[in-house]
Design an enzyme around this catalytic site. Structure first.
Site, short mmCIF file in Angstrom:
data_model
loop_
_atom_site.label_atom_id
_atom_site.label_comp_id
_atom_site.label_asym_id
_atom_site.label_seq_id
_atom_site.Cartn_x
_atom_site.Cartn_y
_atom_site.Cartn_z
N ASP A 1 57.38 45.95 50.09
CA ASP A 1 57.58 44.35 49.64
C ASP A 1 57.34 44.38 48.01
O ASP A 1 56.97 45.23 47.56
CB ASP A 1 56.82 43.71 50.42
N TYR B 1 49.89 54.53 55.29
CA TYR B 1 49.79 53.25 54.45
C TYR B 1 48.08 52.89 54.29
O TYR B 1 47.45 53.35 55.18
CB TYR B 1 50.44 52.02 54.99
#
Length: 245
Positions: free
Chosen positions: A52, A110
């Site tokens: 994002d 992540y």
């Protein structure tokens, strides 16, 4: 010839990884333009997934194809000389024709970085999320274990049913590390839906700061409530650490 590249980037000043029709300020667009200049032909890259706006990466992976052969060391050097300082190619290699940066991956890792302090540092705002309330680290770890396993994450994404094959994803591990006031939450998963990690972190933080109890997460995972998680952690604390093949 198919090339595989590992790239790191500071994503704060970009509008995400994936190329957009009306926005050239994306990681993909910048890399494709440089590669097209080097190869003197239009190059399209295929990433392991999107990140994002404001999200960073230590080890994003992409591949591309060209009939032109360039020595790998020369290609890496040329890329890093031409790319902005915020984007760095870490490795370039040739892979077989069956490799695909997205579909060949087995796991993605992540990490989400938090500074648990009331005193914000202007130079860290791009790379950490600040949480002023006291975080109960033991409660954070207990809550994180609820996400481990295979679950239906439809309440932890903004994806619609028409956009995905399934809301079911597997979280293999969630590791939490605290050093002084810095907390890092590391997720190993089969793959992640849109905003899934940021919504999971948002849920973890409202539990660990005693605004909600553990049932808040349990009910959403068991689909006892058909209601999206309304807590979404900010993007700048999130990093794509590595892709495992």
């Amino acid at each position: 010839m198919k090339y595989k590249c590992i790239v790191s980037y500071d994503g704060y000043s970009y509008n995400g990884y994936q190329k957009q029709k009306h926005d050239k300020n994306t990681i993909q667009e910048v890399i494709e333009n440089v590669l097209s200049t080097i190869f003197k032909e239009k190059i399209v890259i295929y990433g392991s997934g999107r990140t994002d706006k404001h999200v960073h990466a230590y080890g994003q992976v992409f591949h591309f194809e060209s009939k032109i052969k360039i020595p790998l060391s020369n290609l890496k050097k040329a890329l890093n000389e031409m790319l902005p300082l915020s984007i760095k190619i870490k490795k370039v290699e040739v892979v077989d024709d069956l490799f695909h940066a997205r579909y060949s991956s087995h796991q993605k890792v992540y990490v989400y970085k938090i500074k648990n302090t009331k005193n914000e540092n202007v130079f860290d705002n791009r790379y950490y999320t600040y949480v002023k309330e006291a975080i109960d680290i033991n409660l954070l770890k207990e809550a994180a274990l609820l996400f481990v396993g295979t679950h239906d994450f439809k309440n932890f994404t903004t994806n619609k049913e028409s956009e995905v094959e399934s809301f079911t994803k597997t979280i293999y591990e969630v590791n939490i590390k605290k050093v002084r006031n810095i907390i890092e939450i590391e997720f190993y998963g089969s793959g992640f839906l849109r905003y899934q990690i940021r919504m999971m972190v948002g849920a973890l933080l409202v539990v660990a700061t005693n605004k909600k109890d553990l049932s808040f997460i349990k009910n959403k995972l068991l689909n006892n409530v058909d209601e999206k998680c309304s807590y979404k952690a900010p993007p700048q604390g999130l990093y794509l650490k590595k892709v495992i093949y």
